[in-house]
Design a protein around this motif. Structure first.
Motif: not given
Length: 330
Positions: A127, A95, A82
């Motif tokens: 994520r 990311a 990140v």
């Protein structure tokens, strides 16, 4: 599901994959967990945040005095590389999967009715995209309204999208947005198409807010069952985002722009979302302009259900991961 009209709870409809084969008939009943979550949202008074223009103005005044964080959770750093850069006044987060080459590139534009920062649910989706789709995700923390208005915000988002497409190399680029972020994402795609003809491989819109006027005649009936959103507050937030532009300017409300020349669009919405009228109108208008639409309207589900911890949300996230994987390989 692939249809232009609404489907009520208990009815059946056709669910299809990513445009590659016949559908199958499935029962469409909200899960117990999703019904419980909607009840909890009602009990919590969530909709009071959007019940009036005054409530929205109070929210803006509060966050102006005490800005909220848009930082990613530390846990994201355990599974992704990140970093952060600045594009003008915008912090832009990057990311990437650890120890692996990205299989796709994603520009993710968060929701929050243009007045709220990135929150945990947004970062949870990032994520998922990094770990399950091996996507390189670019996530702008764009300037919020009323400082960030459509005339200033859309060009910057279009530039970010252009740069991501140009730097994609052998992998495809997917543009993803939820709620207000979906409106900004679509407006950016339209601007980039008009300016250079470039386009991402695919667009994914989650509970998109595409017409800030909140004037669709079907919205009053849907609002009564919506556990999260209210029209008066949304209309005020839309007015703040419009700034000096008309609320039906395509930069503000991209539903009024042309869809011709855009890539395939996947849409996820629920029938307990006052904004589902925007998704239905997109389906009609985009197909009229010759654009492929992969449409998913879930009975009984609230706003941004793919970001929520319910079985239908998990299924939608799995579908989005598959869309990103396929687009990355195109």
């Amino acid at each position: 599901m692939d249809r232009a009209g609404a489907t009520g709870p208990g009815q059946r409809s056709r669910e299809r994959g990513l445009g590659d084969g016949p559908g199958r008939e499935v029962a469409l009943v909200p899960s117990l967990r999703s019904r419980a979550l909607s009840a909890a949202l009602i009990a919590s008074g969530r909709r009071r945040r959007f019940a009036s223009a005054e409530a929205v103005r109070d929210r803006v005044a509060h966050t102006t005095r005490r800005p909220e964080s848009h930082l990613p959770p530390r846990a994201l750093g355990r599974v992704a590389e990140v970093s952060r850069t600045f594009v003008g006044a915008w912090p832009v987060y990057d990311a990437q999967p650890r120890g692996a080459e990205p299989a796709a590139r994603v520009l993710y534009v968060h929701g929050g009715i243009y007045i709220n920062e990135l929150v945990r649910q947004h970062w949870s989706l990032v994520r998922t995209l990094v770990t399950e789709a091996r996507a390189h995700c670019v996530v702008p923390a764009y300037v919020l309204a009323p400082r960030g208005t459509a005339d200033r915000t859309v060009p910057v988002a279009a530039d970010l999208l252009s740069g991501l497409i140009a730097g994609g190399g052998d992998v495809g680029t997917v543009l993803i947005g939820d709620s207000a972020g979906a409106g900004l994402a679509l407006a950016a795609a339209q601007r980039l198409r008009d300016r250079t003809g470039a386009a991402p491989s695919r667009i994914v819109l989650i509970s998109p807010w595409l017409d800030v006027s909140m004037s669709h005649p079907d919205q009053a009936a849907i609002e009564a069952a919506d556990p999260m959103l209210g029209r008066p507050g949304l209309a005020e937030a839309g007015r703040l985002y419009a700034g000096t532009l008309d609320v039906d300017d395509p930069r503000v409300s991209p539903l009024h722009g042309s869809f011709a020349g855009l890539p395939p669009i996947s849409v996820f919405t629920g029938t307990r979302d006052v904004l589902t009228t925007d998704s239905r109108e997109l389906l009609r208008r985009a197909r009229a302009d010759g654009v492929e639409v992969d449409y998913h309207e879930e009975p009984g589900l609230p706003h941004v259900y793919p970001l929520l911890p319910v079985p239908e949300g998990r299924a939608a996230r799995d579908r989005i991961v598959e869309i990103v994987r396929r687009a990355g390989a195109e």
